[in-house]
Scaffold this active site. Structure first.
Site, PDB file in Angstrom:
ATOM      1  N   ASP A  75       6.976  -0.455  -0.805  1.00  0.00           N
ATOM      2  CA  ASP A  75       8.357  -0.618  -1.191  1.00  0.00           C
ATOM      3  C   ASP A  75       9.421  -1.190  -0.188  1.00  0.00           C
ATOM      4  O   ASP A  75      10.568  -1.479  -0.335  1.00  0.00           O
ATOM      5  CB  ASP A  75       9.031   0.542  -1.841  1.00  0.00           C
ATOM      6  CG  ASP A  75       9.390   1.603  -0.762  1.00  0.00           C
ATOM      7  OD1 ASP A  75       8.540   2.089  -0.277  1.00  0.00           O
ATOM      8  OD2 ASP A  75      10.468   2.056  -0.945  1.00  0.00           O
TER       9      ASP A  75
ATOM     10  N   ASP B  25       6.659  -2.540   4.781  1.00  0.00           N
ATOM     11  CA  ASP B  25       5.396  -2.784   4.189  1.00  0.00           C
ATOM     12  C   ASP B  25       5.240  -4.272   3.912  1.00  0.00           C
ATOM     13  O   ASP B  25       4.094  -4.647   3.494  1.00  0.00           O
ATOM     14  CB  ASP B  25       5.530  -2.074   2.511  1.00  0.00           C
ATOM     15  CG  ASP B  25       5.715  -0.571   2.817  1.00  0.00           C
ATOM     16  OD1 ASP B  25       5.068  -0.026   3.754  1.00  0.00           O
ATOM     17  OD2 ASP B  25       6.360  -0.076   1.964  1.00  0.00           O
TER      18      ASP B  25
ATOM     19  N   ASP C 117       1.860   3.094   0.472  1.00  0.00           N
ATOM     20  CA  ASP C 117       2.698   3.661   1.267  1.00  0.00           C
ATOM     21  C   ASP C 117       3.161   4.899   0.810  1.00  0.00           C
ATOM     22  O   ASP C 117       3.103   5.328  -0.379  1.00  0.00           O
ATOM     23  CB  ASP C 117       3.989   2.603   1.206  1.00  0.00           C
ATOM     24  CG  ASP C 117       5.408   3.004   2.071  1.00  0.00           C
ATOM     25  OD1 ASP C 117       5.034   3.535   2.980  1.00  0.00           O
ATOM     26  OD2 ASP C 117       6.267   3.101   1.521  1.00  0.00           O
TER      27      ASP C 117
END
Length: 649
Positions: A544, A548, A344
């Protein structure tokens, strides 16, 4: 009397606490109780208290083996299959029966230890399942239970489930958007980080789509539902997490098939060994039963199971010392097989916090640019404004209070400052109030924007004071961490983000990512992970945010950032990097590869030892005590081998 009165509430509280713990962790309580009873029973036999020791060990059999016996019988009766649970029970009961028959009570202890190993394994599985349930609950906490329904100008609160397509709902400042819809009246700024991962809040106006679970800013919005509440993005995220976490990976399916095949072979062989030798080899029935029970003891999968769990638990302890938290042993193995890693962007490769990164003033030595910008932005709660105010404070720049401040959503702020009109905001908004602008400023602004930065223009009294560039900063260790991963042999490193391609490509270039996927919703990230799995099989996802969570669940190994990570990401992930230290990924992979190597060595040794004992048993050259000694000895040896992972890398 007083002492009894005081003791009673304490005992009641202690009982309630124990009851609550048992309700949440029954497998763990059973495993602990079994271990205590095995130890007490063994000591009782050592001291010559055979009767008491046998009763204690019988209690250990019941407490530790009840779940395994139930599971084994259920599999046998419903699925017509044999599994290791049933084999363990048969082997344990066989050892106990033989121990009672020949008054060799240490065999009862051997069976109890076998049961204890499986009880401990069941406790670990139960713990993993509870983490799955908590991750789903965390996602569901983002969804509101009610919404403000507008009907003929009247507002009333109704359950989300009662809404239907075409309904008009009201969302006030600071509230979560209850369900997906389209803005039909009002403007505001929405924090969509929980859904898209964008570090900068997004301006919303008439015609824009908004998502359930996002946080409304200062404006009042009227939203029209364009799809049923159950089809909202956050609900799809919940379903994706549930689906991905309940799908067993191919390796797990292989282990289950192997266990059942192993159990079938051993049970059938044990039955044949207990029937045929008197007819084929001329053995006595006593010798035949004796050899069959030795077979069940030496062929039970104690050493085989001990080949894996002590190694993985040692690896988990090793990782914990270095700030790497593995939630289960399977993922320690899987991380060593990773061939592709998806990162990410916001909060993972970057810090997730906006900062002022460039300042270009028309008067280089004057603090006027930051003074004016901070004076106006202090009237706003926008993250960009907060970054500018923070930069002014860091440079010890003081400013006077602005008056008559007016914010235009998505454009900027105008105010009066020292009897002069000042403006801060986007280029088009500021340029309408500036007399002339040279191409130099436009070129610089375009250059910064091409690097993924947000450019703020500042002017006062019709004169441009300068430009301020704000960006989400790359983590200092990100580039080095990715370079080390490639050196380890990771074949593909990609970035998944909900941010725009320009910003994403800029970050990717700085950190050395191979490929970028931008403007992704949570379900899009899952699809990318699936495609990577088709090509590379074992894929890790590092993230995080709540957005996600589905990708973390879908990935072979989900890795969350410990400090910056959301609760849902932390619960959904298999591995947590404490302190947000990306460089620890390299150690995690090295640890996983070493664990794989030790597990393979242990399995080869355990199976080889079983084969040797079986050959000796068929040849009639070992006694039951020798078989038990060989069986337990091999278990101890592979356990000690697994403990090697506690030291070194």
């Amino acid at each position: 009397m007083a002492a009894n009165t005081l003791a009673s509430p304490r005992l009641s509280t202690l009982f309630k606490l124990f009851k609550d713990v048992f309700k949440r962790h029954p497998e763990a309580i059973a495993a602990i109780a079994c271990a205590i009873l095995v130890l007490l029973g063994w000591q009782s036999l050592n001291f010559g208290w055979q009767g008491g020791g046998i009763l204690i060990l019988i209690a250990a059999y019941v407490i530790g083996g009840l779940d395994s016996a139930r599971d084994g019988l259920t599999t046998l009766l419903q699925e017509k299959e044999l599994d290791v649970d049933l084999l363990m029970i048969v082997a344990a009961l066989g050892a106990a029966s033989l121990g009672l028959w020949r008054q060799e009570y240490y065999l009862i202890v051997d069976g109890a230890v076998l049961i204890l190993i499986f009880a401990t394994s069941g406790a670990l599985e139960g713990y993993a399942m509870q983490h799955t349930e908590r991750s789903i609950q965390g996602l569901m906490s983002l969804t509101a239970d009610t919404a403000r329904l507008l009907n003929h100008g009247q507002e009333r609160t109704v359950p989300i489930a009662s809404l239907k397509v075409g309904d008009l709902i009201l969302v006030k400042p600071g509230e979560l958007v209850p369900t997906d819809g389209v803005v039909v009246e009002g403007t505001s700024i929405l924090n969509q980080a929980s859904i898209t991962g964008e570090s900068v809040p997004v301006d919303k106006t008439i015609g824009d789509e908004v998502f359930a679970g996002t946080l409304n800013g200062h404006g009042v919005l009227r939203i029209k539902l364009h799809q049923p509440p159950e089809s909202s993005l956050i609900q799809r995220v919940i379903r994706l997490v549930q689906q991905a976490q309940t799908e067993a990976p191919p390796s797990q399916q292989f282990i289950e098939r192997f266990e059942r095949g192993y159990a079938k072979v051993i049970v059938i062989a044990g039955i044949l060994l207990g029937i045929l030798p008197p007819f084929l080899l001329g053995w006595t029935w006593e010798e035949t039963i004796y050899r069959a029970l030795i077979f069940l003891v030496v062929a039970s999968p104690c050493a085989l199971m001990a080949s894996i769990m002590p190694t993985l638990l040692s690896g988990i302890a090793n990782g914990a010392r270095r700030g790497i938290l593995f939630k289960n042993g399977a993922q320690l193995e899987q991380i060593g097989r990773v061939r592709a890693i998806a990162f990410d962007k916001t909060g993972t490769l970057t810090t997730g916090h906006l900062q002022v990164v460039n300042v270009l003033a028309s008067q280089p030595d004057s603090p006027q640019l930051l003074q004016v910008a901070a004076a106006l932005e202090s009237l706003s709660e926008h993250p960009i404004g907060e970054a500018i105010v923070q930069a002014a404070r860091q440079h010890n720049i003081a400013w006077t209070t602005a008056s008559n401040g007016k914010a235009q959503a998505g454009q900027g702020i105008t105010a009066d400052l020292e009897d002069q009109s000042a403006v801060v905001g986007k280029a088009d908004f500021v340029r309408t109030q500036v007399k002339t602008i040279s191409t130099h400023w436009l070129e610089q602004s375009q250059q910064w924007e091409s690097e993924g930065k947000t450019v703020v223009w500042v002017a006062q009294a019709g004169e441009l004071l300068g430009l301020i560039a704000v960006a989400d900063m790359v983590r200092p260790a990100a580039a080095q961490a990715i370079a080390r991963l490639k050196q380890l042999g990771v074949e593909q490193v990609v970035m998944l983000t909900g941010d725009n391609p320009r910003t994403a490509n800029s970050i990717a270039e700085q950190v050395g990512v191979n490929q970028v996927y931008a403007e992704l919703l949570p379900e899009d990230k899952v699809e990318v992970i699936r495609k990577l799995q088709q090509q590379y099989q074992t894929v890790a996802m590092v993230g995080d945010g709540i957005n996600d969570a589905p990708a973390l669940a879908q990935a072979t190994v989900g890795i969350a950032m410990g400090a910056a990570g959301s609760d849902v990401a932390l619960e959904t992930a298999d591995i947590v990097l404490m302190g947000d230290r990306l460089e620890r990924l390299e150690h995690a992979i090295r640890l996983g590869r070493r664990a794989q190597s030790i597990v393979k060595q242990n399995i080869v040794f355990a199976l080889s030892f079983v084969i040797v004992l079986l050959i000796l048993n068929f040849a009639g050259n070992i006694t039951l005590p020798f078989g038990v000694l060989g069986h337990e000895g091999s278990t101890v040896l592979v356990t000690l081998s697994g403990l090697r992972l506690l030291i070194g890398d």
